[in-house]
Write an enzyme that holds these catalytic residues in place. Structure first.
Site, PDB file in Angstrom:
ATOM      1  N   THR A   1       0.866  -1.172   0.000  1.00  0.00           N
ATOM      2  CA  THR A   1       0.000   0.000   0.000  1.00  0.00           C
ATOM      3  C   THR A   1       0.907   1.227   0.000  1.00  0.00           C
ATOM      4  O   THR A   1       2.074   1.128   0.359  1.00  0.00           O
ATOM      5  CB  THR A   1      -0.866  -0.072   1.280  1.00  0.00           C
ATOM      6  OG1 THR A   1      -1.773  -1.134   1.125  1.00  0.00           O
ATOM      7  CG2 THR A   1      -1.618   1.212   1.570  1.00  0.00           C
TER       8      THR A   1
ATOM      9  N   VAL B   1     -13.749  -4.368   2.526  1.00  0.00           N
ATOM     10  CA  VAL B   1     -13.391  -2.948   2.669  1.00  0.00           C
ATOM     11  C   VAL B   1     -12.048  -2.806   3.392  1.00  0.00           C
ATOM     12  O   VAL B   1     -11.840  -3.360   4.472  1.00  0.00           O
ATOM     13  CB  VAL B   1     -14.500  -2.189   3.429  1.00  0.00           C
ATOM     14  CG1 VAL B   1     -14.068  -0.766   3.749  1.00  0.00           C
ATOM     15  CG2 VAL B   1     -15.779  -2.166   2.584  1.00  0.00           C
ATOM     16  N   SER B   2     -11.139  -2.086   2.765  1.00  0.00           N
ATOM     17  CA  SER B   2      -9.821  -1.818   3.333  1.00  0.00           C
ATOM     18  C   SER B   2      -9.890  -0.680   4.361  1.00  0.00           C
ATOM     19  O   SER B   2     -10.788   0.152   4.310  1.00  0.00           O
ATOM     20  CB  SER B   2      -8.901  -1.421   2.179  1.00  0.00           C
ATOM     21  OG  SER B   2      -7.807  -0.718   2.663  1.00  0.00           O
ATOM     22  N   ASP B   3      -8.910  -0.635   5.240  1.00  0.00           N
ATOM     23  CA  ASP B   3      -8.841   0.484   6.194  1.00  0.00           C
ATOM     24  C   ASP B   3      -8.437   1.799   5.523  1.00  0.00           C
ATOM     25  O   ASP B   3      -8.669   2.875   6.071  1.00  0.00           O
ATOM     26  CB  ASP B   3      -7.786   0.190   7.269  1.00  0.00           C
ATOM     27  CG  ASP B   3      -6.403   0.072   6.630  1.00  0.00           C
ATOM     28  OD1 ASP B   3      -6.185  -0.895   5.876  1.00  0.00           O
ATOM     29  OD2 ASP B   3      -5.567   0.964   6.836  1.00  0.00           O
TER      30      ASP B   3
ATOM     31  N   VAL C   1      -2.598  -4.930   8.052  1.00  0.00           N
ATOM     32  CA  VAL C   1      -3.853  -5.663   7.907  1.00  0.00           C
ATOM     33  C   VAL C   1      -5.013  -4.721   8.255  1.00  0.00           C
ATOM     34  O   VAL C   1      -5.138  -4.268   9.399  1.00  0.00           O
ATOM     35  CB  VAL C   1      -3.863  -6.914   8.802  1.00  0.00           C
ATOM     36  CG1 VAL C   1      -5.215  -7.615   8.737  1.00  0.00           C
ATOM     37  CG2 VAL C   1      -2.744  -7.859   8.381  1.00  0.00           C
TER      38      VAL C   1
HETATM   39  N1  ASP Z   1      -4.088  -1.912   4.719  1.00  0.00           N
HETATM   40  C1  ASP Z   1      -4.351  -2.520   3.455  1.00  0.00           C
HETATM   41  C2  ASP Z   1      -5.617  -3.310   3.543  1.00  0.00           C
HETATM   42  O1  ASP Z   1      -5.843  -3.994   4.473  1.00  0.00           O
HETATM   43  C3  ASP Z   1      -3.274  -3.436   2.950  1.00  0.00           C
HETATM   44  C4  ASP Z   1      -1.885  -2.906   3.087  1.00  0.00           C
HETATM   45  O2  ASP Z   1      -1.621  -1.967   3.795  1.00  0.00           O
HETATM   46  O3  ASP Z   1      -0.999  -3.485   2.432  1.00  0.00           O
HETATM   47  O4  ASP Z   1      -6.380  -3.279   2.651  1.00  0.00           O
END
Ligand code: ASP
Length: 288
Positions: free
Chosen positions: A163, A192-194, A214
């Site tokens: 990300t 849904v992503s954070d 995560v």
């Molecule tokens: N935070 C992102 C998600 O969970 C993934 C990532 O940071 O690589 O969608």
């Protein structure tokens, strides 16, 4: 350009976590080289632009680099489609905008930017895509051969591979944060992503934060919003970040953070190794 009476400008970016680093030094070096170049371009841009304009500009560069899991090179969800998420927050106006599970555009951060001044500021799925095309953003397929082959090999552990995010402090002392992601990879379609929530991306007049890791853990810990609130209430950026990430320990939360404060603090912390990031702090670049 540093003018008397103006704040010292700062910029910090991240390229997420990456599992390849344990086995693939080349990928790590390539990502670090890309971050080095992009942090320099972003800092250059900041000389003549606001924090808000700069985080959009810088995240666009990160999205266009296929090494990272955002924009071009985003990971593929379990049904074979790429759905991207991005968010933008202007610390001065406290406006937050975002897109969730957006398909078929090159730069999700551009769509978030177009939403920032509208009454409806977070759009998802087809609605986000329709909005983007109505705004004149053209169709674009962000898939790369590398991501397709990872998908085909069902490398479900290709989690957390990058990300992107950026936090900027401009000469007027304004902060902004932007984050963009292709998600975890192989997730249930439309998970849904954070990244497009206040847990993954948040800024006010005291601090700005962009997260990776995560998404479920980051949301459980309300990470970005909590750190910013703590800094606003008087904690240092370092103490606020340490306390917030320590609160993930009981559920072994996986998160990494970059942040800036209006006082000029620049800070990075992660719960697990192999997050890549870079900063322009008093002219010195810092890389992990
Ligand atoms: N935070 C992102 C998600 O969970 C993934 C990532 O940071 O690589 O969608």
């Amino acid at each position: 350009m540093r003018t008397f009476g103006l704040k010292e400008m700062k910029l910090i970016i991240h390229g997420g976590f990456f599992s390849e680093s344990a086995t693939n030094k080349e990928v790590k070096l390539a990502k670090q080289a890309a971050l080095r170049e992009i942090v320099q371009s972003g800092y250059q841009y900041l000389q003549m632009h606001s924090a808000l304009e700069t985080v959009v500009f810088t995240v666009r560069l990160l999205e266009d680099n296929e090494l990272f899991n955002a924009g071009t090179g985003s990971q593929i969800q379990s049904d074979g489609k790429i759905r991207m998420s991005a968010a933008l927050m202007d610390g001065k106006s406290m406006a937050f905008s975002g897109v969730i599970n957006l398909e078929g555009v090159q730069n999700p951060i551009d769509v978030a930017e177009k939403l920032l001044h509208l009454p409806d500021r977070v759009l998802s799925g087809q609605g986000a895509q329709d909005f983007a095309y109505k705004q004149g953003i053209p169709y674009y397929n962000p898939e790369t051969p590398q991501r397709r082959s990872e998908y085909e090999q069902k490398l479900a552990n290709a989690l957390r591979t990058g990300t992107v995010g950026c936090v900027s402090l401009d000469a007027q002392g304004n902060l902004a944060a932007a984050t963009s992601t292709g998600g975890k990879g192989f997730e249930i379609p439309c998970r849904v992503s954070d990244s497009a929530t206040v847990a993954g991306n948040y800024a006010d007049t005291y601090a700005g934060i962009s997260c990776t890791g995560v998404g479920e853990d980051i949301v459980s810990g309300a990470v970005a919003a909590k750190i910013v609130t703590r800094v606003s209430d008087g904690m240092s950026l370092e103490a606020a970040t340490a306390k917030t990430l320590a609160e993930l320990k009981p559920f072994d939360g996986f998160a990494g953070v970059i942040g800036l404060s209006a006082k000029g603090e620049v800070y990075h912390l992660d719960t697990h190794p192999y997050m890549v990031w870079a900063a322009y702090d008093e002219g010195v670049e810092v890389f992990d």
